[in-house]
Design a protein around this motif. Structure first.
Motif, PDB file in Angstrom:
ATOM      1  N   HIS A   1      54.083  28.714  56.794  1.00  0.00           N
ATOM      2  CA  HIS A   1      52.972  28.940  55.885  1.00  0.00           C
ATOM      3  C   HIS A   1      53.036  30.340  55.304  1.00  0.00           C
ATOM      4  N   ASN A   2      52.445  30.494  54.147  1.00  0.00           N
ATOM      5  CA  ASN A   2      52.260  31.807  53.554  1.00  0.00           C
ATOM      6  C   ASN A   2      50.808  32.214  53.758  1.00  0.00           C
ATOM      7  N   TYR A   3      50.614  33.495  54.016  1.00  0.00           N
ATOM      8  CA  TYR A   3      49.290  34.027  54.293  1.00  0.00           C
ATOM      9  C   TYR A   3      48.986  35.192  53.378  1.00  0.00           C
ATOM     10  N   LYS A   4      47.699  35.492  53.277  1.00  0.00           N
ATOM     11  CA  LYS A   4      47.253  36.638  52.495  1.00  0.00           C
ATOM     12  C   LYS A   4      46.280  37.427  53.351  1.00  0.00           C
ATOM     13  N   LEU A   5      46.413  38.733  53.284  1.00  0.00           N
ATOM     14  CA  LEU A   5      45.488  39.630  53.974  1.00  0.00           C
ATOM     15  C   LEU A   5      44.502  40.166  52.954  1.00  0.00           C
ATOM     16  N   TYR A   6      43.232  40.185  53.339  1.00  0.00           N
ATOM     17  CA  TYR A   6      42.168  40.748  52.514  1.00  0.00           C
ATOM     18  C   TYR A   6      41.486  41.850  53.303  1.00  0.00           C
ATOM     19  N   TYR A   7      40.931  42.790  52.570  1.00  0.00           N
ATOM     20  CA  TYR A   7      40.198  43.897  53.182  1.00  0.00           C
ATOM     21  C   TYR A   7      38.841  44.007  52.519  1.00  0.00           C
ATOM     22  N   SER A   8      37.832  44.261  53.310  1.00  0.00           N
ATOM     23  CA  SER A   8      36.489  44.497  52.800  1.00  0.00           C
ATOM     24  C   SER A   8      35.974  45.789  53.407  1.00  0.00           C
ATOM     25  N   LYS A   9      35.658  46.731  52.548  1.00  0.00           N
ATOM     26  CA  LYS A   9      35.141  48.019  53.000  1.00  0.00           C
ATOM     27  C   LYS A   9      33.779  47.826  53.639  1.00  0.00           C
ATOM     28  N   GLY A  10      33.468  48.641  54.600  1.00  0.00           N
ATOM     29  CA  GLY A  10      32.183  48.548  55.292  1.00  0.00           C
ATOM     30  C   GLY A  10      31.011  48.722  54.344  1.00  0.00           C
ATOM     31  N   SER A  11      29.968  47.948  54.594  1.00  0.00           N
ATOM     32  CA  SER A  11      28.772  48.031  53.762  1.00  0.00           C
ATOM     33  C   SER A  11      27.559  47.653  54.595  1.00  0.00           C
ATOM     34  N   ASP A  12      26.443  48.287  54.341  1.00  0.00           N
ATOM     35  CA  ASP A  12      25.210  47.975  55.060  1.00  0.00           C
ATOM     36  C   ASP A  12      24.375  46.923  54.336  1.00  0.00           C
ATOM     37  N   VAL A  13      24.799  46.496  53.152  1.00  0.00           N
ATOM     38  CA  VAL A  13      23.969  45.589  52.360  1.00  0.00           C
ATOM     39  C   VAL A  13      24.499  44.152  52.353  1.00  0.00           C
ATOM     40  N   ARG A  14      25.301  43.772  53.297  1.00  0.00           N
ATOM     41  CA  ARG A  14      25.897  42.436  53.309  1.00  0.00           C
ATOM     42  C   ARG A  14      24.880  41.323  53.530  1.00  0.00           C
ATOM     43  N   LYS A  15      23.820  41.585  54.244  1.00  0.00           N
ATOM     44  CA  LYS A  15      22.890  40.523  54.624  1.00  0.00           C
ATOM     45  C   LYS A  15      22.332  39.779  53.410  1.00  0.00           C
ATOM     46  N   ASN A  16      21.956  40.466  52.374  1.00  0.00           N
ATOM     47  CA  ASN A  16      21.394  39.836  51.180  1.00  0.00           C
ATOM     48  C   ASN A  16      22.373  39.835  50.008  1.00  0.00           C
ATOM     49  N   MET A  17      23.640  39.951  50.311  1.00  0.00           N
ATOM     50  CA  MET A  17      24.658  40.034  49.271  1.00  0.00           C
ATOM     51  C   MET A  17      24.897  38.655  48.643  1.00  0.00           C
ATOM     52  N   GLN A  23      32.612  38.516  46.882  1.00  0.00           N
ATOM     53  CA  GLN A  23      33.961  38.295  46.347  1.00  0.00           C
ATOM     54  C   GLN A  23      34.503  39.549  45.670  1.00  0.00           C
ATOM     55  N   LYS A  24      33.634  40.333  45.045  1.00  0.00           N
ATOM     56  CA  LYS A  24      34.069  41.582  44.423  1.00  0.00           C
ATOM     57  C   LYS A  24      34.482  42.617  45.466  1.00  0.00           C
ATOM     58  N   MET A  25      33.841  42.582  46.625  1.00  0.00           N
ATOM     59  CA  MET A  25      34.167  43.537  47.683  1.00  0.00           C
ATOM     60  C   MET A  25      35.517  43.251  48.340  1.00  0.00           C
ATOM     61  N   LEU A  26      35.945  41.987  48.316  1.00  0.00           N
ATOM     62  CA  LEU A  26      37.205  41.619  48.950  1.00  0.00           C
ATOM     63  C   LEU A  26      38.381  42.098  48.117  1.00  0.00           C
ATOM     64  N   LYS A  27      39.269  42.791  48.752  1.00  0.00           N
ATOM     65  CA  LYS A  27      40.467  43.288  48.080  1.00  0.00           C
ATOM     66  C   LYS A  27      41.686  42.605  48.696  1.00  0.00           C
ATOM     67  N   PRO A  28      42.416  41.805  47.903  1.00  0.00           N
ATOM     68  CA  PRO A  28      43.643  41.228  48.446  1.00  0.00           C
ATOM     69  C   PRO A  28      44.651  42.343  48.689  1.00  0.00           C
ATOM     70  N   LEU A  29      45.252  42.345  49.866  1.00  0.00           N
ATOM     71  CA  LEU A  29      46.221  43.386  50.198  1.00  0.00           C
ATOM     72  C   LEU A  29      47.641  42.949  49.898  1.00  0.00           C
ATOM     73  N   LYS A  30      48.069  41.904  50.548  1.00  0.00           N
ATOM     74  CA  LYS A  30      49.460  41.481  50.374  1.00  0.00           C
ATOM     75  C   LYS A  30      49.639  40.095  50.965  1.00  0.00           C
ATOM     76  N   ASP A  31      50.607  39.376  50.417  1.00  0.00           N
ATOM     77  CA  ASP A  31      50.988  38.071  50.950  1.00  0.00           C
ATOM     78  C   ASP A  31      52.154  38.253  51.905  1.00  0.00           C
ATOM     79  N   PHE A  32      52.274  37.327  52.840  1.00  0.00           N
ATOM     80  CA  PHE A  32      53.474  37.296  53.673  1.00  0.00           C
ATOM     81  C   PHE A  32      53.733  35.861  54.100  1.00  0.00           C
ATOM     82  N   GLY A  33      55.004  35.543  54.237  1.00  0.00           N
ATOM     83  CA  GLY A  33      55.383  34.198  54.634  1.00  0.00           C
ATOM     84  C   GLY A  33      56.515  34.171  55.646  1.00  0.00           C
TER      85      GLY A  33
END
Length: 105
Positions: A1-17, A23-33
């Motif tokens: 399988h091929n996979y993708k890593l995503y990163y989300s910076k810490g935030s205190d406002v996630r509860k009502n996001m 989706q805007k907070m998620l940053k795709p980092l890189k794929d690997f297979g």
């Protein structure tokens, strides 16, 4: 399988996001297979103890977006691990990721 890593910076406002804000907070980092691509990525990533508080890292198959709204996730679950920041954290993180990927081969 091929996979993708995503990163989300810490935030205190996630509860009502909104879905769009999340989706805007998620940053795709890189794929690997391949094992080589995984280690090339993994050995150059910041370790959990080097990330900001409340930061998150997601590992998903490449065609699945890390949100409940993705049709591939409708009957799925998640593995959520909250690690304390201590000397063992980075090793625990590495072991969990390796176990997860090895179980999916």
């Amino acid at each position: 399988h091929n996979y993708k890593l995503y990163y989300s910076k810490g935030s205190d406002v996630r509860k009502n996001m909104s879905k769009e804000d999340f989706q805007k907070m998620l940053k795709p980092l890189k794929d690997f297979g391949t094992v080589e691509e995984f280690w090339d990525l993994f050995l150059h990533m910041k370790l959990p103890t080097q990330l900001g508080m409340k930061s998150k890292i997601f590992v998903f198959k490449e065609h699945i977006f890390p949100s409940w709204e993705d049709a591939h996730n409708k009957d799925g679950g998640r593995i959520y691990i909250k690690l304390p920041l201590n000397p063992e954290t980075d090793e625990i993180w590495q072991n969990v990721v390796l176990e997860f990927l090895c179980a999916l081969k």
